[in-house]
Design an enzyme around this catalytic site. Structure first.
Site, PDB file in Angstrom:
ATOM      1  N   HIS A  86       0.838  -1.271   0.050  1.00  0.00           N
ATOM      2  CA  HIS A  86      -0.037   0.016  -0.153  1.00  0.00           C
ATOM      3  C   HIS A  86       0.878   1.195   0.175  1.00  0.00           C
ATOM      4  O   HIS A  86       1.865   1.367   0.660  1.00  0.00           O
ATOM      5  CB  HIS A  86      -0.991   0.138   1.249  1.00  0.00           C
ATOM      6  CG  HIS A  86      -1.842  -1.026   1.253  1.00  0.00           C
ATOM      7  ND1 HIS A  86      -2.980  -1.170   0.239  1.00  0.00           N
ATOM      8  CD2 HIS A  86      -2.218  -2.180   2.006  1.00  0.00           C
ATOM      9  CE1 HIS A  86      -3.685  -2.234   0.504  1.00  0.00           C
ATOM     10  NE2 HIS A  86      -3.295  -2.923   1.519  1.00  0.00           N
ATOM     11  N   CYS A 119       0.514   2.513  -4.600  1.00  0.00           N
ATOM     12  CA  CYS A 119      -0.191   3.828  -4.786  1.00  0.00           C
ATOM     13  C   CYS A 119       0.426   4.881  -4.841  1.00  0.00           C
ATOM     14  O   CYS A 119       1.280   4.987  -3.817  1.00  0.00           O
ATOM     15  CB  CYS A 119      -1.570   4.012  -4.462  1.00  0.00           C
ATOM     16  SG  CYS A 119      -2.898   2.563  -4.887  1.00  0.00           S
TER      17      CYS A 119
END
Length: 151
Positions: free
Chosen positions: A8, A64
């Protein structure tokens, strides 16, 4: 040297006003809710700044918002096929190349890993597939072209 993070990523307010968009790019390790996210500033200071001239490091940030995850001075403009200097460049003596799953304003994608039968980061999966095909004598630009074709 090689460093890879597939997980993440997020963004956090740039308290120092250095980032053009006002946001630091971050990675979120498994304990980030207790220990916090790791910012691009921390990654650059810990992984890149200590490296002396003559050292090469390849880094994959498959998360991301990871486009400038190491705050390197140069970025590749994929559409035009050229390298451009960042607005607020940090220059380091080592030769560091970073492969990112997306740009700062984007989210990263998953890809199905046929070999393992599981989903994983698209950049990581493409990089592993390129390694299996062989990278002897392949330049960074040729590697980027291979990855672009797979992504």
């Amino acid at each position: 040297l090689f460093f890879s993070f597939s997980g993440h990523g997020a963004q956090d307010t740039d308290e120092h006003g250095i980032e053009e968009d006002g946001l630091n790019e971050t990675i979120c390790p498994v304990d980030f809710q207790e220990a916090g996210m790791i910012s691009d500033n921390t990654l650059a200071a810990s992984l890149v700044a200590p490296l002396p001239e003559g050292v090469r490091m390849t880094c994959i940030l498959d998360a991301c918002h990871s486009g400038t995850g190491l705050d390197l001075a140069w970025q590749r403009d994929k559409q035009r096929g050229i390298w451009q200097e960042d607005t607020n460049p940090l220059h380091f003596p080592a030769d560091v190349q970073m492969l990112s799953g997306c740009e700062d304003s984007q989210t990263s994608a998953d890809a199905q890993n046929a070999r393992m039968g599981m989903a994983g980061g698209a950049m990581t999966t493409s990089f592993c597939n390129a390694c299996r095909e062989g990278l002897n004598g392949v330049s960074y630009n040729q590697l980027l072209s291979k990855l672009d074709a797979k992504l």
